[in-house]
Design an enzyme around this catalytic site. Structure first.
Site, PDB file in Angstrom:
ATOM      1  N   ALA A  66       0.865  -1.170   0.000  1.00  0.00           N
ATOM      2  CA  ALA A  66       0.000   0.000   0.000  1.00  0.00           C
ATOM      3  C   ALA A  66       0.905   1.225   0.000  1.00  0.00           C
ATOM      4  O   ALA A  66       2.065   1.158   0.431  1.00  0.00           O
ATOM      5  CB  ALA A  66      -0.892  -0.021   1.235  1.00  0.00           C
ATOM      6  N   GLY A 109       0.647  -4.958   0.988  1.00  0.00           N
ATOM      7  CA  GLY A 109      -0.583  -4.993   0.192  1.00  0.00           C
ATOM      8  C   GLY A 109      -0.382  -5.660  -1.162  1.00  0.00           C
ATOM      9  O   GLY A 109      -1.340  -6.192  -1.736  1.00  0.00           O
ATOM     10  N   GLU A 112      -0.735  -9.239  -0.495  1.00  0.00           N
ATOM     11  CA  GLU A 112      -2.149  -9.478  -0.169  1.00  0.00           C
ATOM     12  C   GLU A 112      -3.014  -9.449  -1.431  1.00  0.00           C
ATOM     13  O   GLU A 112      -3.939 -10.245  -1.586  1.00  0.00           O
ATOM     14  CB  GLU A 112      -2.609  -8.427   0.845  1.00  0.00           C
ATOM     15  CG  GLU A 112      -1.849  -8.552   2.154  1.00  0.00           C
ATOM     16  CD  GLU A 112      -2.138  -7.426   3.126  1.00  0.00           C
ATOM     17  OE1 GLU A 112      -1.775  -6.262   2.837  1.00  0.00           O
ATOM     18  OE2 GLU A 112      -2.739  -7.698   4.174  1.00  0.00           O
ATOM     19  N   GLU A 132       4.944  -5.130   7.046  1.00  0.00           N
ATOM     20  CA  GLU A 132       4.268  -4.025   7.739  1.00  0.00           C
ATOM     21  C   GLU A 132       4.772  -3.807   9.153  1.00  0.00           C
ATOM     22  O   GLU A 132       4.773  -2.687   9.659  1.00  0.00           O
ATOM     23  CB  GLU A 132       2.746  -4.277   7.776  1.00  0.00           C
ATOM     24  CG  GLU A 132       2.050  -4.158   6.423  1.00  0.00           C
ATOM     25  CD  GLU A 132       1.950  -5.470   5.659  1.00  0.00           C
ATOM     26  OE1 GLU A 132       2.733  -6.417   5.937  1.00  0.00           O
ATOM     27  OE2 GLU A 132       1.081  -5.550   4.771  1.00  0.00           O
TER      28      GLU A 132
HETATM   29  N1  CO8 Z   1       4.573   3.149  -0.851  1.00  0.00           N
HETATM   30  C1  CO8 Z   1       4.974   4.303  -1.436  1.00  0.00           C
HETATM   31  N2  CO8 Z   1       6.085   4.428  -2.167  1.00  0.00           N
HETATM   32  C2  CO8 Z   1       6.854   3.321  -2.319  1.00  0.00           C
HETATM   33  C3  CO8 Z   1       6.508   2.090  -1.735  1.00  0.00           C
HETATM   34  C4  CO8 Z   1       5.308   2.031  -0.971  1.00  0.00           C
HETATM   35  N3  CO8 Z   1       4.864   0.880  -0.417  1.00  0.00           N
HETATM   36  N4  CO8 Z   1       7.463   1.189  -2.048  1.00  0.00           N
HETATM   37  C5  CO8 Z   1       8.363   1.834  -2.808  1.00  0.00           C
HETATM   38  N5  CO8 Z   1       7.995   3.127  -2.985  1.00  0.00           N
HETATM   39  C6  CO8 Z   1       8.712   4.189  -3.720  1.00  0.00           C
HETATM   40  C7  CO8 Z   1       9.928   4.661  -2.968  1.00  0.00           C
HETATM   41  O1  CO8 Z   1       9.545   5.609  -1.994  1.00  0.00           O
HETATM   42  C8  CO8 Z   1      10.738   5.236  -4.083  1.00  0.00           C
HETATM   43  O2  CO8 Z   1      10.224   6.507  -4.411  1.00  0.00           O
HETATM   44  P1  CO8 Z   1      11.233   7.795  -4.527  1.00  0.00           P
HETATM   45  O3  CO8 Z   1      12.081   7.436  -5.710  1.00  0.00           O
HETATM   46  O4  CO8 Z   1      10.291   8.923  -4.772  1.00  0.00           O
HETATM   47  O5  CO8 Z   1      11.982   7.830  -3.259  1.00  0.00           O
HETATM   48  C9  CO8 Z   1      10.451   4.309  -5.258  1.00  0.00           C
HETATM   49  O6  CO8 Z   1       9.223   3.657  -4.928  1.00  0.00           O
HETATM   50  C10 CO8 Z   1      11.512   3.256  -5.477  1.00  0.00           C
HETATM   51  O7  CO8 Z   1      11.696   2.559  -4.236  1.00  0.00           O
HETATM   52  P2  CO8 Z   1      13.148   2.334  -3.565  1.00  0.00           P
HETATM   53  O8  CO8 Z   1      14.072   3.448  -3.936  1.00  0.00           O
HETATM   54  O9  CO8 Z   1      12.923   2.076  -2.112  1.00  0.00           O
HETATM   55  O10 CO8 Z   1      13.593   1.010  -4.340  1.00  0.00           O
HETATM   56  P3  CO8 Z   1      14.602  -0.121  -3.807  1.00  0.00           P
HETATM   57  O11 CO8 Z   1      14.876  -0.973  -4.989  1.00  0.00           O
HETATM   58  O12 CO8 Z   1      15.763   0.510  -3.097  1.00  0.00           O
HETATM   59  O13 CO8 Z   1      13.776  -0.948  -2.707  1.00  0.00           O
HETATM   60  C11 CO8 Z   1      11.826  -2.083  -1.827  1.00  0.00           C
HETATM   61  C12 CO8 Z   1      12.647  -1.699  -3.089  1.00  0.00           C
HETATM   62  C13 CO8 Z   1      12.612  -3.077  -0.983  1.00  0.00           C
HETATM   63  C14 CO8 Z   1      10.549  -2.751  -2.327  1.00  0.00           C
HETATM   64  C15 CO8 Z   1      11.516  -0.824  -1.007  1.00  0.00           C
HETATM   65  O14 CO8 Z   1      10.963   0.164  -1.879  1.00  0.00           O
HETATM   66  C16 CO8 Z   1      10.548  -1.030   0.111  1.00  0.00           C
HETATM   67  O15 CO8 Z   1      10.912  -1.573   1.149  1.00  0.00           O
HETATM   68  N6  CO8 Z   1       9.261  -0.569  -0.052  1.00  0.00           N
HETATM   69  C17 CO8 Z   1       8.270  -0.617   0.963  1.00  0.00           C
HETATM   70  C18 CO8 Z   1       7.756  -2.031   1.197  1.00  0.00           C
HETATM   71  C19 CO8 Z   1       6.731  -2.048   2.299  1.00  0.00           C
HETATM   72  O16 CO8 Z   1       6.995  -1.740   3.439  1.00  0.00           O
HETATM   73  N7  CO8 Z   1       5.478  -2.416   1.946  1.00  0.00           N
HETATM   74  C20 CO8 Z   1       4.405  -2.502   2.878  1.00  0.00           C
HETATM   75  C21 CO8 Z   1       3.623  -1.204   2.895  1.00  0.00           C
HETATM   76  S1  CO8 Z   1       2.332  -1.172   4.097  1.00  0.00           S
HETATM   77  C22 CO8 Z   1       1.114  -2.114   3.417  1.00  0.00           C
HETATM   78  O17 CO8 Z   1       1.220  -2.606   2.324  1.00  0.00           O
HETATM   79  C23 CO8 Z   1      -0.107  -2.315   4.243  1.00  0.00           C
HETATM   80  C24 CO8 Z   1      -1.215  -2.971   3.411  1.00  0.00           C
HETATM   81  C25 CO8 Z   1      -2.537  -2.911   4.122  1.00  0.00           C
HETATM   82  C26 CO8 Z   1      -3.260  -1.622   3.883  1.00  0.00           C
HETATM   83  C27 CO8 Z   1      -4.749  -1.806   4.023  1.00  0.00           C
HETATM   84  C28 CO8 Z   1      -5.299  -0.756   4.959  1.00  0.00           C
HETATM   85  C29 CO8 Z   1      -6.684  -1.098   5.424  1.00  0.00           C
END
Ligand code: CO8
Length: 258
Positions: A66, A109, A112, A132
């Site tokens: 998400a 997400g 999921e 998460e």
């Molecule tokens: N949300 C927003 N932006 C994201 C997300 C995300 N989940 N994941 C990546 N991005 C963005 C980064 O911020 C980055 O943007 P910018 O260039 O503007 O900084 C761009 O995508 C590229 O990402 P990275 O530079 O981080 O790329 P890497 O190759 O270094 O890393 C990863 C890749 C490992 C996937 C890393 O991006 C990461 O850890 N992302 C987050 C993963 C995460 O924590 N996901 C869980 C999110 S919470 C969730 O999903 C809850 C679901 C339930 C919600 C339902 C509510 C009722």
């Protein structure tokens, strides 16, 4: 066909291919993606020329979760009062099958969403996780429940409590994905598999999907009963007569969907 900002949708024969398309955010799921995905799936379900959908992302990410930036400032009232992402469950009410074709990250997400589809085909590059807890929250789109059912308590618990990602091979061993495909062939192979399903008798496709899903909602006795009733019911269809006649006459069946 409708145009979307966050998705690309195309029809290939009887298969609707939906590609998540927010590359700069690794296909992070926000409210707009949700609304567009539900609209695209409703259109797919209503289109009699379409028999199976494939949902995919990019080579790098199916979806990295998400959208953390959309969620970060929200408070309890907005999340609970607004039923944030509550509508996602409607995806599972799509009556025709959806295959998740996962390459790269399927996190939070994203994992999921893949699990809400009917089965997952994984590229050898796929990585699944529920990270998460590292954000001081939990899965919120069914992850704790569907992962536990898919891979069992031990692995689901470890993944949710540590945020550890599993690769495609571990996901296949654990039963999370049906099989692994070389990354370069993922979309083609998924569309081919979807076309195989789209070529089946449509009512039998609906019935098979419905009864496998019933296994997760009923007791064994109720599920077996439900299966038998649907099996009996299909003997009222023209396609059952055609399917069995075609077998006896050693020719392919010609379906009418009736
Ligand atoms: N949300 C927003 N932006 C994201 C997300 C995300 N989940 N994941 C990546 N991005 C963005 C980064 O911020 C980055 O943007 P910018 O260039 O503007 O900084 C761009 O995508 C590229 O990402 P990275 O530079 O981080 O790329 P890497 O190759 O270094 O890393 C990863 C890749 C490992 C996937 C890393 O991006 C990461 O850890 N992302 C987050 C993963 C995460 O924590 N996901 C869980 C999110 S919470 C969730 O999903 C809850 C679901 C339930 C919600 C339902 C509510 C009722």
């Amino acid at each position: 066909m409708a145009e979307y900002d966050t998705l690309m949708v195309e029809q290939r024969g009887g298969v609707t291919l939906i590609t998540l398309n927010r590359p700069k955010a690794l296909n992070a799921l926000n409210s707009q993606v949700l609304a567009e995905l539900l609209a695209a799936l409703a259109a797919f379900d209503a289109d009699a020329t379409q028999g199976c959908a494939v949902l995919t992302g990019s080579e790098k990410a199916f979806a990295a979760g998400a959208d953390i930036k959309e969620m970060s400032a929200q408070g309890f009232a907005e999340m609970y009062g607004g039923n944030f992402f509550g509508g996602y469950e409607r995806l599972t009410q799509t009556r025709k099958p959806i295959i998740a074709a996962v390459a790269g990250y399927a996190l939070g997400g994203g994992c999921e969403l893949a699990m809400m589809c009917d089965f997952i085909l994984a590229a050898d590059t796929a990585k699944f996780g529920q990270p998460e807890i590292k954000l001081a929250v939990t899965p919120g789109m069914g992850g704790s429940q569907r992962l536990a059912r898919a891979v069992g308590k031990a692995k689901a618990m470890e993944m949710c409590l540590t945020g550890r990602m599993i690769d495609a091979a571990e996901a296949e061993r654990a039963g999370l994905v049906s099989r692994i495909v070389p990354a370069a062939e993922l979309v083609e192979e998924s569309v081919r598999t979807a076309q195989t399903i789209a070529d089946m008798a449509p009512l039998a496709v609906l019935a098979n999907k419905e009864m496998v899903n019933a296994a997760f909602e009923t007791t064994l006795a109720q599920g077996v009963q439900f299966e038998r009733r649907l099996f009996h019911g299909l003997f009222g269809t023209a396609d059952q007569k055609e399917g069995m006649a075609a077998f006896v006459e050693k020719r392919p069946g010609q379906w009418t969907g009736k």
